[in-house]
Design an enzyme around this catalytic site. Sequence first.
Site, PDB file in Angstrom:
ATOM      1  CE1 TYR A 112     -15.441  12.012  -4.501  1.00  0.00           C
ATOM      2  CE2 TYR A 112     -15.137  14.429  -3.721  1.00  0.00           C
ATOM      3  CZ  TYR A 112     -15.188  13.603  -3.826  1.00  0.00           C
ATOM      4  OH  TYR A 112     -17.480  13.186  -3.552  1.00  0.00           O
ATOM      5  CD1 TRP A 114     -18.887  14.837  -6.930  1.00  0.00           C
ATOM      6  CD2 TRP A 114     -21.058  14.689  -7.872  1.00  0.00           C
ATOM      7  NE1 TRP A 114     -19.479  13.860  -6.098  1.00  0.00           N
ATOM      8  CE2 TRP A 114     -20.877  13.872  -7.011  1.00  0.00           C
ATOM      9  CE3 TRP A 114     -22.345  14.876  -9.291  1.00  0.00           C
ATOM     10  CZ2 TRP A 114     -21.858  13.518  -6.131  1.00  0.00           C
ATOM     11  CZ3 TRP A 114     -23.396  14.472  -8.700  1.00  0.00           C
ATOM     12  CH2 TRP A 114     -23.207  13.844  -6.696  1.00  0.00           C
TER      13      TRP A 114
HETATM   14  N1  LIG Z   1     -17.484  22.770   4.188  1.00  0.00           N
HETATM   15  C1  LIG Z   1     -17.845  21.698   3.220  1.00  0.00           C
HETATM   16  N2  LIG Z   1     -16.879  21.526   1.756  1.00  0.00           N
HETATM   17  C2  LIG Z   1     -17.671  20.435   0.759  1.00  0.00           C
HETATM   18  C3  LIG Z   1     -18.680  19.933   0.937  1.00  0.00           C
HETATM   19  C4  LIG Z   1     -19.592  20.175   2.488  1.00  0.00           C
HETATM   20  O1  LIG Z   1     -21.150  19.469   2.628  1.00  0.00           O
HETATM   21  N3  LIG Z   1     -19.301  21.271   3.560  1.00  0.00           N
HETATM   22  N4  LIG Z   1     -19.226  19.179   0.434  1.00  0.00           N
HETATM   23  C5  LIG Z   1     -18.139  17.822   0.154  1.00  0.00           C
HETATM   24  C6  LIG Z   1     -18.550  16.965  -1.057  1.00  0.00           C
HETATM   25  S1  LIG Z   1     -19.477  15.935  -0.462  1.00  0.00           S
HETATM   26  C7  LIG Z   1     -18.503  16.894  -2.451  1.00  0.00           C
HETATM   27  S2  LIG Z   1     -19.162  15.329  -3.805  1.00  0.00           S
HETATM   28  C8  LIG Z   1     -17.444  18.073  -2.967  1.00  0.00           C
HETATM   29  C9  LIG Z   1     -17.420  18.650  -4.188  1.00  0.00           C
HETATM   30  O2  LIG Z   1     -16.392  18.678  -5.195  1.00  0.00           O
HETATM   31  P1  LIG Z   1     -15.716  18.811  -6.759  1.00  0.00           P
HETATM   32  O3  LIG Z   1     -16.564  17.178  -7.429  1.00  0.00           O
HETATM   33  O4  LIG Z   1     -14.652  18.490  -6.951  1.00  0.00           O
HETATM   34  O5  LIG Z   1     -16.939  20.142  -7.382  1.00  0.00           O
HETATM   35  P2  LIG Z   1     -16.859  19.982  -8.463  1.00  0.00           P
HETATM   36  O6  LIG Z   1     -17.454  21.896  -8.292  1.00  0.00           O
HETATM   37  O7  LIG Z   1     -18.485  19.651  -9.066  1.00  0.00           O
HETATM   38  O8  LIG Z   1     -16.431  20.373  -8.938  1.00  0.00           O
HETATM   39  C10 LIG Z   1     -15.953  19.563 -10.354  1.00  0.00           C
HETATM   40  C11 LIG Z   1     -15.200  20.190 -11.765  1.00  0.00           C
HETATM   41  O9  LIG Z   1     -15.133  19.332 -12.349  1.00  0.00           O
HETATM   42  C12 LIG Z   1     -14.876  20.026 -13.389  1.00  0.00           C
HETATM   43  N5  LIG Z   1     -15.754  19.584 -14.535  1.00  0.00           N
HETATM   44  C13 LIG Z   1     -17.348  19.515 -15.098  1.00  0.00           C
HETATM   45  N6  LIG Z   1     -17.412  19.158 -16.852  1.00  0.00           N
HETATM   46  C14 LIG Z   1     -16.020  18.726 -17.039  1.00  0.00           C
HETATM   47  C15 LIG Z   1     -15.532  17.818 -17.883  1.00  0.00           C
HETATM   48  O10 LIG Z   1     -16.354  17.123 -19.023  1.00  0.00           O
HETATM   49  N7  LIG Z   1     -14.153  17.661 -18.016  1.00  0.00           N
HETATM   50  C16 LIG Z   1     -13.254  17.988 -17.482  1.00  0.00           C
HETATM   51  N8  LIG Z   1     -11.901  17.625 -17.082  1.00  0.00           N
HETATM   52  N9  LIG Z   1     -13.877  18.697 -15.847  1.00  0.00           N
HETATM   53  C17 LIG Z   1     -15.153  18.935 -16.004  1.00  0.00           C
HETATM   54  C18 LIG Z   1     -15.821  21.575 -13.269  1.00  0.00           C
HETATM   55  O11 LIG Z   1     -15.994  22.875 -13.752  1.00  0.00           O
HETATM   56  C19 LIG Z   1     -15.320  21.924 -11.763  1.00  0.00           C
HETATM   57  O12 LIG Z   1     -14.248  22.635 -11.336  1.00  0.00           O
HETATM   58  O13 LIG Z   1     -17.377  19.034  -2.077  1.00  0.00           O
HETATM   59  C20 LIG Z   1     -17.064  18.669  -0.477  1.00  0.00           C
HETATM   60  N10 LIG Z   1     -16.968  19.776   0.526  1.00  0.00           N
HETATM   61  N1  LIG Z   2     -28.361  21.323  -5.567  1.00  0.00           N
HETATM   62  C1  LIG Z   2     -27.260  20.509  -4.812  1.00  0.00           C
HETATM   63  N2  LIG Z   2     -27.816  19.038  -4.970  1.00  0.00           N
HETATM   64  C2  LIG Z   2     -27.012  18.279  -4.104  1.00  0.00           C
HETATM   65  C3  LIG Z   2     -25.535  18.806  -4.201  1.00  0.00           C
HETATM   66  C4  LIG Z   2     -25.049  19.874  -3.925  1.00  0.00           C
HETATM   67  O1  LIG Z   2     -24.141  21.397  -4.766  1.00  0.00           O
HETATM   68  N3  LIG Z   2     -25.904  21.335  -4.934  1.00  0.00           N
HETATM   69  N4  LIG Z   2     -23.849  18.234  -4.298  1.00  0.00           N
HETATM   70  C5  LIG Z   2     -24.916  16.530  -4.532  1.00  0.00           C
HETATM   71  C6  LIG Z   2     -23.366  15.880  -3.183  1.00  0.00           C
HETATM   72  S1  LIG Z   2     -21.994  15.608  -4.341  1.00  0.00           S
HETATM   73  C7  LIG Z   2     -23.728  15.343  -2.336  1.00  0.00           C
HETATM   74  S2  LIG Z   2     -22.582  14.281  -1.295  1.00  0.00           S
HETATM   75  C8  LIG Z   2     -25.311  15.576  -1.039  1.00  0.00           C
HETATM   76  C9  LIG Z   2     -25.434  15.694  -0.099  1.00  0.00           C
HETATM   77  O2  LIG Z   2     -26.026  14.961   0.545  1.00  0.00           O
HETATM   78  P1  LIG Z   2     -26.498  15.997   2.303  1.00  0.00           P
HETATM   79  O3  LIG Z   2     -24.807  15.175   3.454  1.00  0.00           O
HETATM   80  O4  LIG Z   2     -27.755  15.100   2.772  1.00  0.00           O
HETATM   81  O5  LIG Z   2     -26.409  17.479   2.155  1.00  0.00           O
HETATM   82  P2  LIG Z   2     -26.000  18.737   3.054  1.00  0.00           P
HETATM   83  O6  LIG Z   2     -26.906  20.049   2.232  1.00  0.00           O
HETATM   84  O7  LIG Z   2     -24.477  19.112   3.226  1.00  0.00           O
HETATM   85  O8  LIG Z   2     -27.067  18.640   4.878  1.00  0.00           O
HETATM   86  C10 LIG Z   2     -28.141  18.388   4.894  1.00  0.00           C
HETATM   87  C11 LIG Z   2     -28.844  19.060   5.633  1.00  0.00           C
HETATM   88  O9  LIG Z   2     -27.986  18.629   6.703  1.00  0.00           O
HETATM   89  C12 LIG Z   2     -28.490  19.471   8.038  1.00  0.00           C
HETATM   90  N5  LIG Z   2     -27.154  18.839   9.182  1.00  0.00           N
HETATM   91  C13 LIG Z   2     -25.812  19.777   9.342  1.00  0.00           C
HETATM   92  N6  LIG Z   2     -25.326  19.319  10.043  1.00  0.00           N
HETATM   93  C14 LIG Z   2     -25.796  18.468  10.246  1.00  0.00           C
HETATM   94  C15 LIG Z   2     -25.829  17.648  12.437  1.00  0.00           C
HETATM   95  O10 LIG Z   2     -24.635  17.390  12.886  1.00  0.00           O
HETATM   96  N7  LIG Z   2     -27.624  17.021  12.330  1.00  0.00           N
HETATM   97  C16 LIG Z   2     -28.692  17.374  11.888  1.00  0.00           C
HETATM   98  N8  LIG Z   2     -29.164  16.949  12.559  1.00  0.00           N
HETATM   99  N9  LIG Z   2     -28.474  17.737  10.539  1.00  0.00           N
HETATM  100  C17 LIG Z   2     -27.237  18.352  10.197  1.00  0.00           C
HETATM  101  C18 LIG Z   2     -28.550  20.831   7.515  1.00  0.00           C
HETATM  102  O11 LIG Z   2     -29.264  21.400   7.975  1.00  0.00           O
HETATM  103  C19 LIG Z   2     -27.586  20.076   5.916  1.00  0.00           C
HETATM  104  O12 LIG Z   2     -28.647  21.517   5.293  1.00  0.00           O
HETATM  105  O13 LIG Z   2     -25.803  16.306  -1.807  1.00  0.00           O
HETATM  106  C20 LIG Z   2     -25.694  16.071  -3.233  1.00  0.00           C
HETATM  107  N10 LIG Z   2     -26.980  17.035  -3.575  1.00  0.00           N
HETATM  108 MO   LIG Z   3     -19.985  14.403  -2.600  1.00  0.00          MO
END
Ligand SMILES: Nc1nc2c(c(=O)[nH]1)N[C@H]1C(S)=C(S)[C@@H](COP(=O)(O)OP(=O)(O)OC[C@H]3O[C@@H](n4cnc5c(=O)[nH]c(N)nc54)[C@H](O)[C@@H]3O)O[C@H]1N2
Ligand SMILES: Nc1nc2c(c(=O)[nH]1)N[C@H]1C(S)=C(S)[C@@H](COP(=O)(O)OP(=O)(O)OC[C@H]3O[C@@H](n4cnc5c(=O)[nH]c(N)nc54)[C@H](O)[C@@H]3O)O[C@H]1N2
Ligand SMILES: [Mo]
Length: 768
Positions: A112, A114
Amino acid sequence: MKVERYAHCSHWGAYSILVENNEIVGIEPFEHDPAPSPIIDSVREWARSDRRIKQPMVRAGWLKNRGKSDRSARGDDKFIPMSWEDVTTLVAEEIKRVSSDHGNEAIFAGSYGWTSCGRLHHAPSLLKRMLNLVGGYTGHVDTYSIAAGPTILKHVLGEAGACTGDASTFDTIVEHTQTLLVLGGLTPRTSQNEAGSIAKHSLENYLREIVAKKIKVILVSPLKDDLPEWVNAEWWPIRPNTDTALMLGLAGEILHSELHDKEFLARYTSGSEEFINYLDGSKDGTYKNAAWASSITGIDLVRIQELARVLVSTRSMLTLSWSLQRAHHGEQPYWAALALAAMIGQIGLPGGGVGYGYASLGGMGAPVNLSKSPSISQLKRPISNFIPVARISDMLLNPGMAFTYEGKEQTYPDVRLVYWAGGNPFHHHQDLNRLDAAWKRPETIIVQDPMFTPTALRADILLPANTSIERNDIAASKRSDYILAMHRAIETVGDSKSDFDIFDAIAAKLGVAEKFNEGRNEIEWLKYIYNETRLDALSRHGFKMPDFEAFWQQGYAQCPTRSNHTYLKEFRNSPETHQLKTESGKIVLDSPVLSKLNYDDCLSHPAWLEPAEWLGNAAPSQLHLISNQPAGRLHSQLETGKASLALKRNGREQAQINKEDAQRLNILDGDTVKVWNARGACLACATITDTVSLGVVVLPTGAWLTTTAQNSLDLAGNPNILTLDIASSKFSQGCAAHTCLVYVSPYSDEAPAAMEYYQELIDNVSTV
Ligand SMILES: Nc1nc2c(c(=O)[nH]1)N[C@H]1C(S)=C(S)[C@@H](COP(=O)(O)OP(=O)(O)OC[C@H]3O[C@@H](n4cnc5c(=O)[nH]c(N)nc54)[C@H](O)[C@@H]3O)O[C@H]1N2
Ligand SMILES: Nc1nc2c(c(=O)[nH]1)N[C@H]1C(S)=C(S)[C@@H](COP(=O)(O)OP(=O)(O)OC[C@H]3O[C@@H](n4cnc5c(=O)[nH]c(N)nc54)[C@H](O)[C@@H]3O)O[C@H]1N2
Ligand SMILES: [Mo]
């Protein structure tokens, strides 16, 4: 030397890279983007980062004993540099060995992450394409972003579209909604990014129109800045993970006042009687009213009572961020919101009902792209083993153990080989100390990434991919109205290679190169996948896109889109001819299927179920940890880039904490603090504020795990050293990152600088 301009794009938007003599000298935002993301300025970091992996490498201990190596040395052993010729031979031999000795289910390629937004060099897809030519792999279902949400919606609405971009579009909300109840947020922070790219960041414009139209906006969130201040929303600071109680309380108030839409419930839903029996206490003796909801959520009782009336007397829309379902019992807020919207009776009317994930990504709520998204096929997978994406540690720790998903029993495979390309589990997974233990189990771990990430440090074989700016590609997303060219801007860094070339070389060693590359090189593939999209746009929508050469030169092409969309309009107009794909053909408020499954963590109707960790069961000095998305980067990508560094303090992540809590815990603004619980500990820099609700600490994700050998204290502030690695429920098995209690205390010991220490970790394993 002349400055050359190269059109390029990432998940955070489109831009031009200005290059002089192979050096990036400037970045310019895309001309049609009304609100470009500052993350574009971090991109030059890719070209010159000390954190790049410069050549293929193999861990010394693994090289000696291969599959029988001492796995506890992962992360400490030295890496031995190796040629591409030799390393691709090793990888191919390892795939063949594991496949013939243990079967292809012993190869985990769920992988998994991005990665880059390019549709050709998409590392996880190419990995799957290659392995599908030699017998397949164990994969994953769902995402860390959403799992509990779509799983329950598929069951009760017949599809997950309402949370993946098919909910009513913002234009209809702006035009028709009178009351907007925002649970979670609508923030440019998260809408900066979109999976696969975004050309026009449009959230701010929609919010300006909402303000201009004087739509009443209520923000229910532990964080006041989950909506820009200028929206002038009423802020209801809620206890994290209690939104379900709020919505059930609102529904109970509506019921008590006999304001519920009985006709809507009868015609469009099934199970409303059972749900009402739960609301009015016939089932469990508790009326779910405003007083009950107030005691759980911490929100004022009168406010809840008044809102119940406003929701039924005005055109009202509920929006729920994805964050709400990234929690224990994450199905419940999504289902309870649907049930509340059904009681209100405005589902399918313009500007009414409920939608999920608005602004969680930049394209959510924007016009939907109708053409086929360009992509390279993963081909057909010969085997069907899978795990729910966030159960990676469970799988590695418990081979052969049974688990359930969507009501069906499955088993975890006995994985021997892990191949991770384009993702960073030591960023994204919960309870990283537990993952670290699980990570010692497989015989071989291959990591393919441009960067020496915490995951790369813990690999046996390291394959340096180059970044998107070192190769040609195409960016596209089904939620963006443009396809964008990604021109190669600089020479490849060190001895890295494009993802396509790496997999093509391994495919050759596996004897399947012709099937892998189908005789096309990079630019031929780009033409091929672009033309598939172009032909589709013309044949299905009569929409003319430029030919490839014109597109490539201009740097972008527009796609056909659909706007002014109201979700479930057809169903509302004619429920008999537009039946939902659910057990009843209607919206399910009580499910016989779930009733039979008899789970204690996902009942037959939406219900308030206490999360494993929340303020309701916290010790007096514990706080609820919100680990939200970082404003200055995408997850862990470009952590040392300009936009990310701008938001660190003293080289660490900021832990935002309410001033009353800070006073109580003897913490001053700018103090180094230790955030900790029984699972782990990290350092952060305290930022004291009144925009975070009482009892809550906010520590964004994405700091690179930088643990000291002595006590595994993370110096950088990665919240996943603290989070809870449990499933949202037995039904969906999703990630529950937002369910977590921690302690925060001042930290006065000497602590090394995080980023410098990380560089030492890299030096420690590198022989060169
Ligand atoms: N506590 C907590 N944990 C969370 C979340 C949260 O809300 N709270 N959110 C979760 C969510 S929604 C997500 S989507 C995940 C994200 O988790 P990841 O998708 O694993 O996070 P990224 O840092 O985007 O990792 C992408 C990796 O791809 C590499 N990369 C970039 N470009 C390329 C390329 O061209 N080729 C290759 N081979 N690699 C490349 C980057 O260097 C990086 O190491 O994290 C989750 N973890
Ligand atoms: N800049 C930036 N943007 C991103 C990403 C990033 O890494 N960086 N990641 C992208 C990805 S992969 C994803 S999946 C999305 C995720 O998008 P979201 O899931 O919408 O993003 P989060 O920042 O995890 O949460 C948004 C807000 O929800 C609120 N929240 C958390 N728990 C609760 C709860 O129990 N109740 C209520 N009412 N509110 C709560 C928190 O205050 C938090 O700031 O973001 C995307 N956008
Ligand atoms: Mo995500």
